[in-house]
Structures are given as structure tokens and as C-alpha cells.
Design a protein around this motif. Structure first.
Motif, PDB file in Angstrom:
ATOM      1  N   TYR A 132      35.469  -2.768 -19.002  1.00 14.42           N
ATOM      2  CA  TYR A 132      34.264  -2.423 -18.237  1.00 14.42           C
ATOM      3  C   TYR A 132      34.042  -0.919 -18.223  1.00 14.42           C
ATOM      4  O   TYR A 132      34.978  -0.159 -17.939  1.00 14.42           O
ATOM      5  CB  TYR A 132      34.384  -2.926 -16.800  1.00 14.42           C
ATOM      6  N   PHE A 133      32.809  -0.512 -18.531  1.00 18.48           N
ATOM      7  CA  PHE A 133      32.426   0.895 -18.476  1.00 18.48           C
ATOM      8  C   PHE A 133      31.372   1.078 -17.393  1.00 18.48           C
ATOM      9  O   PHE A 133      30.774   0.117 -16.917  1.00 18.48           O
ATOM     10  CB  PHE A 133      31.861   1.342 -19.832  1.00 18.48           C
ATOM     11  N   MET A 134      31.130   2.355 -17.068  1.00 23.05           N
ATOM     12  CA  MET A 134      30.222   2.663 -15.970  1.00 23.05           C
ATOM     13  C   MET A 134      28.757   2.390 -16.299  1.00 23.05           C
ATOM     14  O   MET A 134      28.012   1.879 -15.472  1.00 23.05           O
ATOM     15  CB  MET A 134      30.403   4.145 -15.622  1.00 23.05           C
ATOM     16  N   THR A 135      28.318   2.766 -17.509  1.00 20.09           N
ATOM     17  CA  THR A 135      26.878   2.666 -17.813  1.00 20.09           C
ATOM     18  C   THR A 135      26.647   2.016 -19.191  1.00 20.09           C
ATOM     19  O   THR A 135      27.578   1.903 -19.999  1.00 20.09           O
ATOM     20  CB  THR A 135      26.235   4.074 -17.886  1.00 20.09           C
TER      21      THR A 135
ATOM     22  N   LEU B 248      35.361  -5.882 -31.991  1.00 20.95           N
ATOM     23  CA  LEU B 248      34.853  -5.197 -30.789  1.00 20.95           C
ATOM     24  C   LEU B 248      33.395  -5.578 -30.582  1.00 20.95           C
ATOM     25  O   LEU B 248      32.568  -5.369 -31.471  1.00 20.95           O
ATOM     26  CB  LEU B 248      34.986  -3.683 -30.956  1.00 20.95           C
ATOM     27  N   VAL B 249      33.080  -6.156 -29.420  1.00 21.89           N
ATOM     28  CA  VAL B 249      31.724  -6.653 -29.178  1.00 21.89           C
ATOM     29  C   VAL B 249      31.110  -5.936 -27.977  1.00 21.89           C
ATOM     30  O   VAL B 249      31.600  -6.083 -26.865  1.00 21.89           O
ATOM     31  CB  VAL B 249      31.775  -8.172 -28.878  1.00 21.89           C
ATOM     32  N   PRO B 250      30.049  -5.113 -28.190  1.00 25.85           N
ATOM     33  CA  PRO B 250      29.406  -4.481 -27.033  1.00 25.85           C
ATOM     34  C   PRO B 250      28.381  -5.411 -26.365  1.00 25.85           C
ATOM     35  O   PRO B 250      27.727  -6.193 -27.046  1.00 25.85           O
ATOM     36  CB  PRO B 250      28.714  -3.248 -27.628  1.00 25.85           C
ATOM     37  N   LEU B 251      28.263  -5.282 -25.047  1.00 29.84           N
ATOM     38  CA  LEU B 251      27.288  -6.092 -24.298  1.00 29.84           C
ATOM     39  C   LEU B 251      26.845  -5.331 -23.052  1.00 29.84           C
ATOM     40  O   LEU B 251      27.686  -4.928 -22.246  1.00 29.84           O
ATOM     41  CB  LEU B 251      27.930  -7.431 -23.876  1.00 29.84           C
ATOM     42  N   HIS B 252      25.524  -5.101 -22.925  1.00 32.00           N
ATOM     43  CA  HIS B 252      25.028  -4.538 -21.670  1.00 32.00           C
ATOM     44  C   HIS B 252      23.607  -5.006 -21.416  1.00 32.00           C
ATOM     45  O   HIS B 252      22.960  -5.600 -22.290  1.00 32.00           O
ATOM     46  CB  HIS B 252      25.143  -3.007 -21.654  1.00 32.00           C
ATOM     47  N   GLY B 253      23.137  -4.729 -20.220  1.00 34.65           N
ATOM     48  CA  GLY B 253      21.868  -5.289 -19.770  1.00 34.65           C
ATOM     49  C   GLY B 253      20.645  -4.711 -20.448  1.00 34.65           C
ATOM     50  O   GLY B 253      19.552  -5.253 -20.296  1.00 34.65           O
TER      51      GLY B 253
ATOM     52  N   THR C 104      29.188  -3.629 -19.406  1.00 34.10           N
ATOM     53  CA  THR C 104      28.921  -3.106 -18.068  1.00 34.10           C
ATOM     54  C   THR C 104      29.080  -4.273 -17.097  1.00 34.10           C
ATOM     55  O   THR C 104      29.488  -5.368 -17.492  1.00 34.10           O
ATOM     56  CB  THR C 104      27.472  -2.597 -17.973  1.00 34.10           C
ATOM     57  N   ASP C 105      28.642  -4.055 -15.873  1.00 36.24           N
ATOM     58  CA  ASP C 105      28.784  -5.115 -14.880  1.00 36.24           C
ATOM     59  C   ASP C 105      27.866  -6.304 -15.119  1.00 36.24           C
ATOM     60  O   ASP C 105      27.906  -7.263 -14.364  1.00 36.24           O
ATOM     61  CB  ASP C 105      28.563  -4.544 -13.474  1.00 36.24           C
TER      62      ASP C 105
END
Ligand SMILES: Nc1ncnc2c1ncn2[C@@H]1O[C@H](COP(=O)(O)OP(=O)(O)OP(=O)(O)O)[C@@H](O)[C@H]1O
Length: 747
Positions: free
Chosen positions: A438-441, A463-468, A493-494
Motif C-alpha cells: 500500500y502506498f499513500m497516493t 508487479l501489478v499496479p492498481l489505483h482509483g 492505494t486504499d
């Protein structure tokens, strides 16, 4: 720590001291049948430290049951008495509760125990076995006197259940009874026994009660509301009209709504003529409306914004016979600012309905919602029992924790410039596992998503990135691809903190602690689900250490993990990647700026003190080549110590690796240059300021200048804060945000 007791390796049958346990001591063959059973706690009753599914009974006995001590003395390593208890005796017996022979043996044991002299005290701890009721009826209560006289002896028995997160309550035994069709669907999915939250909640909702449920992550809350919803609808209306809405499930994120929809399908499909519809953002609202119009919808599952939109636009939807509303992850729904939509949705529903409010964290806002939206709710709280490992010996009692009992959480205190190397070390050590970081932003995810794959030590890692801020289709693909992996790393992220049930996640790394401390348990709750074991690490800067105590008070115990001395130093590699590709360099600056700005928004600002942030080390940890001239750097309000700039390079000269992008950049630069020159030519000379003007004449004192500076700083901060809020609400996007905050100019 669990260890394999020496005695357990060689316990012969029929050597039991009191003769109770004859016939079911551990033999090599029984151990082979029941492999988990050899791992028993060092001390009896260390239930929570044993492996999944092992439960223990402690027997405190009187001296006349004293065994042939000689045979135990031979196994000293196992029989080592706990300090101060010279007569302590440990004996472990493994029992597989699924085996009829073992069941019978336990029953015999309990019967005999019940006829022992009253001085015998039998303590059963957390036994969720078919014999629980029997124990309650027959066993004498625990007395401390024997122990005080130094007469304590302990026999540990361990029961193996299919999964320690399950109760012994079968779905078929629930009251009111579930329908045959639901029982069949449950059994087809391999669900036979209820989890505690299901055993408590399903009967309540099915008997017309509202519930406010607070249960640990991964405890099976989804079925706890899906099953009652289906049962209630089965009883209510046999043949609903296509646009009659009978049930709604609201959850905060698209991913979670998708998941609930899919978990619910096998059960909803047992209802004839009932149609369910998934309603989430990211797809055209018109296509949802068309689908509802054509196909009908009796159960709506989705996110609050889209549900509210649809309910408002489609006034022919009929809620007169509405039965049940479920609010999943209620606190998150409120945190995300959906209060207005939820209140509006509730206002469209009849008051006479059932409402269930589910969450793994209860907050004031949730309490308020419960008061406003629920009628006389029954509160259901299910907590895991765990031993606080770093608590003082005297208090080493099992305590209820907010996190699952199979979860071990560590904190790693580490300077900001050492974080990437320590992260890489953890990843290497978990190479064959499934890890979520988990990262901040979103910008941080974007950055580490391009940097980590370029590190030679992480070659071969998935490695799989995922964010809103990713497109919905990309988000779905990312989640599906990580779910299908047997080992790999999700960088997120969250948006992936809550509710997601991704199978087989072994390790959670919180590279940055969450802004909202309530999110902490949701993040770590992606592992150790439903009785499984899991491991989590949170990175803390040295100045953030009081977070450990803060969490302990909130019943989230953490253990210390030391920084690894063998971690590969990856910062030079990251910097070299930034020199070779402008994309890496830009993403690094964006991540850095976004991190600092997000840090200001920490809810626990007294622990995460923005003004003490060491941005020099932070910039090193981001692999930046030079410190960006952001206001915090310009005004020296934060420490830049520890930063070593790369001076032998002009940032303007760094090219994009992507050729077409580089071509475009060059074009833009040229256009900018020409525009500037034109502007210069067109601009008339500025009239020089009249030296006679009294205000210009007067030079400010140092004090006045400082005061002016402070005002400007504060205004700037307020402006940043307002923009960040807008970004969070979605009023502006990441690019606009970068433009308005000046982050773009820093590049
Ligand atoms: N009775 C059961 N028997 C076996 N497995 C179950 C049972 N109930 C739920 N599960 C499984 O447990 C896992 C966790 O369930 P679920 O996602 O509902 O947890 P949760 O409490 O909603 O977690 P979170 O708080 O993280 O949202 C799922 O994989 C689910 O299939």
C-alpha cells in the motif's frame, strides 16, 4: 512462538498420568494423519499461538493424580516447568475432531473429568467443539487454590477443526431454518459451518431484527447479509414485478460491489423470477438505465453515487414492497462523503424494512447512521482472541484484538532514504508469495509501478499496479490478473484496502501508513482471512514510532522488525533509471510532491507531524536527482538534510524513452520558446516605479518580512489543502491538480 515439544515426538500410548487419555496419545501414524497437531504451544493454553484449527483444553489437577514423574523427567526439554511452578506438567494429545474415534475419546475424557473430585479444576478455553455444551453442563468451575499451593499440573489437549474461524454451528442448524435451496447452494460452494458473525447475524436478520455488525476483516460478513437477504425475499414475494425493488446492497467501491454481486449470484439464482443488477460508476449510466428498463431489477447492488443517480432518474422503480437494505463497509461509505446520497436513498425507501449495517470499524459517524437508519438494532460484535506478544508477562492473557488471530503484524522503523532498499529486501524474501503493497497516493503507485520492474534484483517478479484513477477496465484487469497469480505483488492505494477477498494473499506491506488509522485494519485484513495465517509489515519513520502505541491501545498489537543489514542499496539504480527516462524522473517528482501534500492530511497529525518531515531523506528515498523547488523547499520550512543532488546533469536534457513522446516534448518546448519571445517583443517597457512613492520607499524590517512570509506560507498551504480536497472529491483531476499546485512546473 510455537515449537515442537520433544515429548510430543515420542509420546507413547498408555503413559497418561491419570489414565484419562489412554488410547489417544500421539503416535507417529496419528501424527501423519493429523499433521497440524504436532505444532502445539510452548505452554498450555497458548491457544492463539497454535496453528490454524487447534484448540486447547487445560487441566489443572490435584496432587493425588500425580503421575509417574520419572517418565516425564526423561523428557526434560518438553517438561521444563514454567518458572515458579515446580509441579507443572505438560502433555499434549492431538485429536482430530472429524474422526469418530477421536470424538468418542474426547467425550469419554469429558465424562471422566466431570466425575473427578471437586478440587480438580478444568479450564476450557475457546473450545468451539461439539462438546462445548457438554462441558458447560458437567465441568466443575475453575479454582485457583490448587495453583496457589503450587499444585498445578497441566495437560494440554488440542482439537483440530476444519478451520478455526468457523463455529460448530452448521447452516442447516440455524433457527429460523434456511431454505433447502440456500442450503444446497451453500453446500455446493463448500460452506457447511457458520463463522461466528454468520451464526449471530443470519438468525437476527431472518427474524425481523435490524443489525449493526462489527466483525474483523475476513470473518465472512458477505454471506452474513447475502443469505438473510435471499431468505427474506423468498418469504416475501413469490413473483415480483420487474421494476419492484425488494433489496439493496450498498458498498463503497466498484471492486467491492462487483465482488458482492458475484458472491450473491448462486444464492439469488435460487429465487425464481428475481433479477439482480450491478450498478457502479465507470460505465454509462444510460446503459444501466436501459438494462433495467428492459430486463427489470429486484435487487440492486452497487456504489452509492450510481444507485442514487438511478433511483432518482427512474421514477417508475417501485419501492412499496421493499424489504431489506444492507450498508456494507458503512464507515467507509461515510468517510468517502456519501452521507448525502445514502440519506437520499434511505428517504426513498419505506420505513418498515430491515436494515443491516456492516463494518470492521465502528466510528461516531456509523453510530449516527445506525441511529438514523436502523430501528432498535441488535449490535453484533465479533472479535478475535490473541495474545499480545509484547505485553508484559503478567498480562499475557488472551485479549480481544481488532485483527484476525492468525495475523502477525510487524512494524519496521526505517529512515525515508532506506525505505526502497528495505522494501526490495522484503519482496525478495517473499519471492514465492502473494504480496500487497500500500502506498499513500495514486502518483506513488504510478511511480513505484515503473521503478520496481527496472530493478535487476526484482527481475521475474509479477508487479501489478492498481489505483482509483485508472480507467475502470484497467482496474478490473489489474485485479483479475493479481487474483489469478499464485505469487506476485499488487502495488495499490486504499482503493484495494477494503472488503476485497483476493485468495492466497500471504503478506501485506504498508510502505506508507494510511492517512486514516481506521484503514489500517482493513489493509492488513487482506491476508489471514477466515482463520488462515498471514503476515503484515508497516514502515514507520523514526519520528512516527508512537503509532505503535496508538495502535496497541486500539487493540491492534504490533511487533518490532529490525531493518535488514543485507538489503541491496537500490537508490543508485533508481536514480540511474530516472536519468535514462524522463518518464521515471517526472513520475518520481510527482510521487514525491503528492506524498508530502498527502502527509499533511494525516488524521493523526500529532503522530505524523508534517512540519518534522525530513524531505531531504524522503527525496533520496524517491531516487530524485534534484530537489524540486516546491514552496516547502524554497522557504526551508522542512529539513532538506540528507539529500545529495546529482549535479552533473541538466534535467531539461533528460529524454523520454518513448520516442514519439520525446518528439512531442521537443515540439512543445520549441513552441513555448517562440511564444515567450513574441510576448517579449509585444510587451512595452515597464514604467519604473516612482521613487517618490512613500510605500515603496519604506523598507520592511526583518520582523515584518518574516510575518509577511508566514502569512504567505499559510495562504499557500490553505490553497494546497483546498485543491487536495477538490482532487479527493473528484472536482478536479490529477493533471489539473498538478497544474494548480505548481507541481507541473517543478518538472
Ligand atoms: N461459512 C464459511 N465457510 C467457509 N468459508 C467461508 C464462510 N463464510 C465466508 N467464507 C469465506 O471467507 C472469506 C472471507 O469472507 P468475506 O469476504 O465475506 O469477509 P468479510 O468479513 O466481508 O471481510 P472484509 O471485512 O475484509 O470485507 C471468503 O473467501 C469467503 O468465501
Amino acid at each position: 512462538m510455537t515449537r515442537e515439544p520433544a515429548g510430543n515426538r515420542s509420546v507413547e500410548p498408555n503413559r497418561d498420568p491419570a489414565g484419562f487419555l489412554s488410547g489417544f496419545a500421539l503416535t507417529p501414524s496419528s501424527r501423519a494423519r493429523c499433521p497440524n497437531s504436532i505444532q502445539i504451544p510452548e505452554r498450555s493454553a497458548s491457544l492463539t499461538q497454535s496453528r490454524a484449527g487447534l484448540l486447547s483444553i487445560e487441566l489443572l489437577a490435584v496432587p493425588h493424580l500425580r503421575p509417574a514423574t520419572a517418565s516425564f523427567r526423561r523428557r526434560r526439554s518438553f517438561e521444563q516447568p514454567p518458572s515458579g511452578r515446580s509441579l507443572s506438567l505438560h502433555r499434549a494429545v492431538a485429536i482430530d475432531i472429524n474422526r469418530p474415534f477421536h470424538r468418542a475419546a474426547i467425550a469419554t475424557f469429558l465424562r471422566r473429568a466431570a466425575t473427578l473430585p471437586p478440587a480438580l479444576a478444568l479450564l476450557l478455553r475457546n473450545v468451539r467443539s461439539p462438546f462445548e455444551a457438554h462441558r458447560a453442563a458437567t465441568l466443575p468451575c475453575l479454582g485457583h487454590s490448587a495453583e496457589h499451593r503450587g499444585l498445578r499440573r497441566t495437560i494440554t489437549m488440542e482439537f483440530e477443526l476444519p478451520n478455526k474461524a468457523l463455529t460448530t454451528m452448521r447452516f442447516s442448524e440455524l433457527n429460523p431454518p434456511l431454505s433447502e435451496k440456500v442450503l444446497e447452494a451453500l453446500s455446493e460452494s463448500g460452506f457447511n459451518f457458520c463463522t461466528p458473525v454468520q451464526a449471530a447475524t443470519i438468525p437476527l436478520l431472518c427474524s425481523f431484527k435490524d443489525v449493526a455488525v462489527d466483525a474483523a476483516t475476513g470473518s465472512g460478513k458477505t454471506l452474513a447479509f447475502v443469505i438473510p437477504l435471499v431468505e427474506i425475499l423468498r418469504r416475501s414475494s413469490s413473483n415480483p414485478k420487474p421494476h419492484q425493488v425488494l433489496g439493496i446492497i450498498i458498498s463503497p467501491t466498484r471492486e467491492l460491489s462487483h465482488q458482492i454481486y458475484h458472491v450473491a449470484q448462486p444464492f439469488i439464482s435460487t429465487l425464481a423470477n428475481v433479477k439482480s443488477m450491478l450498478l457502479v460508476g465507470g460505465v454509462e449510466v444510460k446503459s444501466d438505465m436501459k438494462k433495467i428498463e428492459e430486463e427489470g431489477a429486484n435487487i440492486l447492488i452497487g456504489t452509492p453515487g450510481r444507485l442514487y443517480d438511478i433511483m432518482n432518474r427512474m421514477d417508475f422503480l417501485d419501492f412499496k414492497n421493499f424489504e431489506i437494505l444492507i450498508l456494507d463497509e458503512a464507515d467507509r461509505l461515510l468517510d468517502m462523503g456519501f452521507q448525502k446520497q445514502i440519506t437520499s436513498i434511505i428517504s426513498l425507501l419505506p420505513k418498515l424494512r430491515r436494515t443491516g449495517l456492516f463494518s470492521a470499524t465502528q466510528t461516531e459517524a456509523v453510530e449516527e447512521l445506525a441511529r438514523a437508519g436502523l430501528r432498535n438494532p441488535v449490535r453484533v460484535e465479533v472479535r478475535a482472541e490473541a495474545k499480545l506478544l509484547n505485553a508484559p508477562a503478567a498480562s499475557k492473557q488472551p485479549e480481544s484484538t481488532k485483527t484476525p488471530s492468525g495475523l502477525q503484524i510487524e512494524y519496521l522503523e526505517c529512515e525515508a532514504d532506506k525505505k526502497p532498499s528495505q522494501l526490495v529486501d522484503i519482496l525478495i524474501k517473499n519471492r514465492s508469495r502473494k504480496v500487497i503493497i500500500y502506498f499513500m497516493t495514486c502518483a506513488c503507485v504510478d511511480y513505484w509501478g515503473v521503478v520496481l520492474p527496472r530493478l535487476s534484483v526484482l527481475k521475474g517478479f509479477s508487479l501489478v499496479p492498481l489505483h482509483g484513477k485508472m480507467k475502470q477496465t484497467v482496474r478490473e484487469k489489474a485485479l483479475a490478473s493479481f487474483t489469478s497469480l499464485s505469487n506476485g505483488v499488487l502495488l495499490c492505494t486504499d482503493v484495494a484496502a477494503r472488503g476485497l477477498d483476493i485468495p492466497g494473499v500471504d503478506c501485506i506491506v504498508q510502505y506508507d501508513p494510511p492517512q486514516d488509522p481506521n484503514v489500517f485494519i482493513h489493509r492488513v485484513g487482506r491476508t489471514a482471512r477466515l482463520g488462515k495465517q498471514g503476515h503484515a509489515v508497516v514502515f514507520l519513520l523514526p519520528k512516527e514510532e508512537s503509532y505503535v502505541e496508538f495502535l496497541r491501545i486500539r487493540r491492534v498489537p504490533l511487533q518490532e522488525r529490525k531493518c535488514s543489514d543485507n538489503a541491496p542499496d537500490v537508490v543508485p539504480q533508481i536514480r540511474s533509471a530516472a536519468k535514462k527516462d524522463r518518464d521515471v524522473m517526472e513520475k518520481g517528482v510527482r510521487a514525491f510532491v503528492s506524498y508530502i501534500r498527502a502527509y499533511k492530511e494525516h488524521h493523526c497529525s500529532y503522530i505524523f507531524r508534517w512540519k518534522e518531515l525530513e524531505i531531504g531523506k524522503l527525496a533520496m528515498g524517491h531516487g530524485l536527482l534534484q530537489l524540486p523547488l516546491m514552496p516547502e523547499v524554497k522557504h526551508h520550512s522542512l529539513s532538506t538534510e540528507g539529500f545529495v543532488p546529482v549535479d552533473d546533469i541538466n534535467l531539461e536534457d533528460i529524454k523520454y524513452r518513448d520516442k514519439s513522446r520525446e518528439k512531442q516534448r521537443k515540439k512543445n518546448l520549441q513552441a513555448k520558446k517562440e511564444a515567450k519571445e513574441k510576448e517579449k517583443e509585444a510587451k512595452p517597457e515597464k514604467p519604473s516605479k516612482t521613487p517618490s512613492a512613500p510605500t515603496a520607499m519604506r523598507k520592511k524590517t526583518a520582523r515584518q518580512r518574516r510575518a509577511q512570509q508566514t502569512i504567505e506560507d499559510e495562504e499557500e498551504l490553505m490553497q494546497d489543502y483546498r485543491l487536495l480536497k477538490k482532487l479527493k472529491k473528484g472536482t478536479i483531476d490529477e493533471n489539473e491538480y498538478a497544474k494548480l499546485t505548481g507541481a507541473e512546473e517543478l518538472l
